[in-house]
Design a protein around this motif. Sequence first.
Motif, PDB file in Angstrom:
ATOM      1  N   SER A 292     -21.184  65.139  62.558  1.00 29.71           N
ATOM      2  CA  SER A 292     -22.826  65.780  62.783  1.00 29.71           C
ATOM      3  C   SER A 292     -23.821  64.943  63.271  1.00 29.71           C
ATOM      4  O   SER A 292     -23.444  64.135  64.291  1.00 29.71           O
ATOM      5  N   ALA A 293     -24.577  66.223  64.241  1.00 23.05           N
ATOM      6  CA  ALA A 293     -25.618  65.622  64.930  1.00 23.05           C
ATOM      7  C   ALA A 293     -26.669  64.729  64.700  1.00 23.05           C
ATOM      8  O   ALA A 293     -27.159  63.600  65.112  1.00 23.05           O
ATOM      9  N   SER A 294     -26.924  64.634  63.115  1.00 27.99           N
ATOM     10  CA  SER A 294     -27.506  63.625  62.736  1.00 27.99           C
ATOM     11  C   SER A 294     -27.446  62.658  61.343  1.00 27.99           C
ATOM     12  O   SER A 294     -27.403  61.934  60.812  1.00 27.99           O
ATOM     13  N   HIS A 295     -25.860  62.227  61.496  1.00 27.48           N
ATOM     14  CA  HIS A 295     -24.942  61.691  61.136  1.00 27.48           C
ATOM     15  C   HIS A 295     -23.710  60.867  61.165  1.00 27.48           C
ATOM     16  O   HIS A 295     -23.191  61.024  62.579  1.00 27.48           O
ATOM     17  N   TYR A 296     -23.888  58.942  61.150  1.00 26.06           N
ATOM     18  CA  TYR A 296     -23.038  58.196  61.646  1.00 26.06           C
ATOM     19  C   TYR A 296     -21.607  59.221  60.834  1.00 26.06           C
ATOM     20  O   TYR A 296     -21.802  59.051  59.419  1.00 26.06           O
ATOM     21  N   ALA A 297     -20.290  58.603  61.034  1.00 28.33           N
ATOM     22  CA  ALA A 297     -18.602  58.922  59.421  1.00 28.33           C
ATOM     23  C   ALA A 297     -18.321  57.911  60.160  1.00 28.33           C
ATOM     24  O   ALA A 297     -18.162  57.201  61.346  1.00 28.33           O
ATOM     25  N   VAL A 298     -18.709  56.726  58.807  1.00 29.92           N
ATOM     26  CA  VAL A 298     -17.591  55.378  59.510  1.00 29.92           C
ATOM     27  C   VAL A 298     -16.224  56.510  58.721  1.00 29.92           C
ATOM     28  O   VAL A 298     -15.900  56.017  57.708  1.00 29.92           O
ATOM     29  N   PHE A 299     -15.371  55.028  59.202  1.00 26.08           N
ATOM     30  CA  PHE A 299     -13.775  55.493  58.871  1.00 26.08           C
ATOM     31  C   PHE A 299     -12.908  54.275  58.088  1.00 26.08           C
ATOM     32  O   PHE A 299     -12.858  53.507  59.499  1.00 26.08           O
ATOM     33  N   MET A 300     -12.947  54.480  56.906  1.00 32.72           N
ATOM     34  CA  MET A 300     -12.122  53.277  56.716  1.00 32.72           C
ATOM     35  C   MET A 300     -10.797  53.355  56.296  1.00 32.72           C
ATOM     36  O   MET A 300     -10.325  54.169  56.060  1.00 32.72           O
ATOM     37  N   LYS A 301      -9.913  51.792  56.311  1.00 33.35           N
ATOM     38  CA  LYS A 301      -8.702  52.466  56.352  1.00 33.35           C
ATOM     39  C   LYS A 301      -7.981  51.503  55.588  1.00 33.35           C
ATOM     40  O   LYS A 301      -9.049  49.854  55.357  1.00 33.35           O
ATOM     41  N   GLY A 302      -6.892  51.490  54.426  1.00 31.65           N
ATOM     42  CA  GLY A 302      -6.703  50.903  54.143  1.00 31.65           C
ATOM     43  C   GLY A 302      -6.627  48.786  54.763  1.00 31.65           C
ATOM     44  O   GLY A 302      -6.734  48.750  56.215  1.00 31.65           O
ATOM     45  N   ALA A 303      -6.710  47.870  54.230  1.00 34.42           N
ATOM     46  CA  ALA A 303      -6.148  46.884  54.297  1.00 34.42           C
ATOM     47  C   ALA A 303      -5.150  46.279  54.928  1.00 34.42           C
ATOM     48  O   ALA A 303      -4.718  45.004  55.467  1.00 34.42           O
ATOM     49  N   SER A 304      -3.853  46.669  54.148  1.00 35.33           N
ATOM     50  CA  SER A 304      -2.663  46.626  54.436  1.00 35.33           C
ATOM     51  C   SER A 304      -1.566  47.692  55.224  1.00 35.33           C
ATOM     52  O   SER A 304      -2.125  47.872  55.615  1.00 35.33           O
ATOM     53  N   PRO A 305      -0.562  46.944  55.562  1.00 32.65           N
ATOM     54  CA  PRO A 305       0.659  47.743  56.935  1.00 32.65           C
ATOM     55  C   PRO A 305       0.785  49.057  56.798  1.00 32.65           C
ATOM     56  O   PRO A 305       0.261  50.023  56.651  1.00 32.65           O
ATOM     57  N   LEU A 306       0.964  49.353  55.218  1.00 32.48           N
ATOM     58  CA  LEU A 306       1.067  50.258  54.493  1.00 32.48           C
ATOM     59  C   LEU A 306      -0.235  51.692  54.202  1.00 32.48           C
ATOM     60  O   LEU A 306       0.086  52.409  54.721  1.00 32.48           O
ATOM     61  N   THR A 307      -0.910  50.939  54.376  1.00 31.69           N
ATOM     62  CA  THR A 307      -2.457  51.987  54.050  1.00 31.69           C
ATOM     63  C   THR A 307      -3.721  51.694  55.186  1.00 31.69           C
ATOM     64  O   THR A 307      -3.978  52.985  55.043  1.00 31.69           O
ATOM     65  N   SER A 308      -3.142  50.284  56.416  1.00 32.71           N
ATOM     66  CA  SER A 308      -4.055  50.831  57.218  1.00 32.71           C
ATOM     67  C   SER A 308      -3.737  52.113  58.358  1.00 32.71           C
ATOM     68  O   SER A 308      -4.392  52.244  59.262  1.00 32.71           O
ATOM     69  N   ARG A 309      -2.991  52.823  57.874  1.00 32.86           N
ATOM     70  CA  ARG A 309      -3.250  54.780  58.792  1.00 32.86           C
ATOM     71  C   ARG A 309      -3.667  55.287  57.734  1.00 32.86           C
ATOM     72  O   ARG A 309      -4.294  56.744  58.690  1.00 32.86           O
ATOM     73  N   LEU A 310      -3.954  55.440  56.223  1.00 31.71           N
ATOM     74  CA  LEU A 310      -4.157  56.129  55.432  1.00 31.71           C
ATOM     75  C   LEU A 310      -6.240  55.733  55.392  1.00 31.71           C
ATOM     76  O   LEU A 310      -7.127  54.743  56.164  1.00 31.71           O
ATOM     77  N   LEU A 311      -6.879  56.654  56.187  1.00 28.38           N
ATOM     78  CA  LEU A 311      -8.557  57.244  56.677  1.00 28.38           C
ATOM     79  C   LEU A 311      -9.185  57.395  54.985  1.00 28.38           C
ATOM     80  O   LEU A 311      -8.859  58.824  54.586  1.00 28.38           O
ATOM     81  N   LYS A 312     -11.053  56.965  55.344  1.00 26.60           N
ATOM     82  CA  LYS A 312     -11.308  57.092  54.041  1.00 26.60           C
ATOM     83  C   LYS A 312     -12.816  57.580  55.110  1.00 26.60           C
ATOM     84  O   LYS A 312     -13.675  56.518  55.452  1.00 26.60           O
ATOM     85  N   PRO A 313     -13.102  59.169  55.331  1.00 22.56           N
ATOM     86  CA  PRO A 313     -14.316  59.268  56.039  1.00 22.56           C
ATOM     87  C   PRO A 313     -15.286  58.592  55.387  1.00 22.56           C
ATOM     88  O   PRO A 313     -16.019  59.405  53.959  1.00 22.56           O
ATOM     89  N   VAL A 314     -16.426  57.871  55.804  1.00 23.25           N
ATOM     90  CA  VAL A 314     -17.938  57.784  55.010  1.00 23.25           C
ATOM     91  C   VAL A 314     -19.190  58.549  55.215  1.00 23.25           C
ATOM     92  O   VAL A 314     -19.726  57.836  56.425  1.00 23.25           O
ATOM     93  N   VAL A 315     -19.884  59.365  55.376  1.00 23.81           N
ATOM     94  CA  VAL A 315     -20.815  60.115  56.546  1.00 23.81           C
ATOM     95  C   VAL A 315     -22.381  59.100  55.965  1.00 23.81           C
ATOM     96  O   VAL A 315     -22.791  59.399  54.586  1.00 23.81           O
ATOM     97  N   CYS A 316     -22.360  58.583  56.483  1.00 27.96           N
ATOM     98  CA  CYS A 316     -23.945  58.456  56.486  1.00 27.96           C
ATOM     99  C   CYS A 316     -25.747  59.365  57.412  1.00 27.96           C
ATOM    100  O   CYS A 316     -24.801  59.613  58.543  1.00 27.96           O
ATOM    101  N   ASP A 317     -26.636  58.360  56.458  1.00 31.70           N
ATOM    102  CA  ASP A 317     -26.960  59.405  57.468  1.00 31.70           C
ATOM    103  C   ASP A 317     -28.072  59.089  59.013  1.00 31.70           C
ATOM    104  O   ASP A 317     -28.098  57.605  58.352  1.00 31.70           O
ATOM    105  N   ALA A 318     -27.894  58.983  60.035  1.00 39.97           N
ATOM    106  CA  ALA A 318     -28.256  58.276  61.186  1.00 39.97           C
ATOM    107  C   ALA A 318     -29.458  57.882  61.467  1.00 39.97           C
ATOM    108  O   ALA A 318     -29.914  56.883  62.474  1.00 39.97           O
ATOM    109  N   ALA A 319     -30.221  58.640  61.122  1.00 39.71           N
ATOM    110  CA  ALA A 319     -31.992  57.927  60.760  1.00 39.71           C
ATOM    111  C   ALA A 319     -32.149  57.123  59.429  1.00 39.71           C
ATOM    112  O   ALA A 319     -33.472  55.610  60.259  1.00 39.71           O
TER     113      ALA A 319
END
Length: 390
Positions: A292-319
């Motif tokens: 959004s205009a006021s947030h970061y979105a950090v997209f985390m992924k699995g550390a293994s080859p099997l889960t590296s394509r699966l993302l989990k968004p973490v929305v953080c306040d940009a201020a």
Amino acid sequence: MPADGHPTTILYPAAARRIRSGRLWSVVHTWSSLVATAFLLVLCLTGLPLIFAHEIEELSGTHAAPQPVAPGTQPASLDRIVAAGHAHLPGHAVQFVFWDDDQPGVVLLSIGATPTSDYTKNRTVRVDAHRAAILDEINAQSGVLPFILRLHTELLLGLKGKIFLGVMGACFVLAIASGIALYGPSMRRLKFGEVRHHRVAIVRWLDLHNLVGIVIGCWMLVVGSTGVLNAFADLTIKYWQYDQLADMLGKEAGRPRPETLSSVQQTADAAQALATGMKPSFIAFPGSIFSSASHYAVFMKGASPLTSRLLKPVVCDAATGRVVDSRAMPWYVTALLVSQPLHFGDYGGLPLKIIWALLTLLTIFVLGSGLVLWSGRILRARRLRDGGRR
């Protein structure tokens, strides 16, 4: 005599149903194939070099390598890396920070004219992850491979081209499914894989078309269906924003962009602390398509080859950098993420890519032989018509 003119309708109802079903599948197979064949040939021909895009870029030797560092050396702060990108392109805005597992020691910055400009026109800058020094810039707007990619994904027509190719991909899937349905009845008097070499050329073409088609049918279904998912990727992300991201932001969704953004490194650390056992895939800055205009979105992924394509968004306040919300991606986005590497065979290294290329060549044969069979049918019909006139 029954209305359809076939005596089997009265004597053998089950056989009549099979005949009608076969005719229906034949019509579906013929026309769904004809509608899509020309475009599918373009997709196959452009897809071949894209399968080996990473290897082609490596052979070209156009990218500078980061300087070697001692084992255990900590990477530079993301704030320094982002500052280097802004210094490289003054007056522009970093929209994404992302990592490519095929480029260790490198952080990539996707930089646009403004925080909200079209991301497809961004410039991609490679930065040394430890020295925060600019390595070079990837020209994603010109060159042979970028041109082939745009031709493959959108026919150089933007979103309209993507939607059109998605429809063509759906026709391809329908043609494969109908071809599989027709294969059993059409070959019930022949051995599997039999090619009638003693018959006329058109029959040999038919046998080869059926043989290759049934052998790679499942693979074509996978590649065709994943291609359809990728064609509608932009619309899928838009729906995710409307369906999930807006709900994650809640009352904070309409806030304006803060004048001063919080530390990118602290934001990434906050996301890392929440999503333990995962690592950042990319960070979307305020105003970009994934935030959004006021947030970061950090997209985390699995550390293994099997889960590296699966993302989990973490929305953080940009201020402030505080975590606002985090949740797993919905099924439709997960399907899209899994389909992307599957479409190009990009999850099993070079051997799988070679197999994908060989199967693509066989698909070209299936498409070409289908055209031969259709043209032969047209010629036979014309000869029969001309003979009737005499």
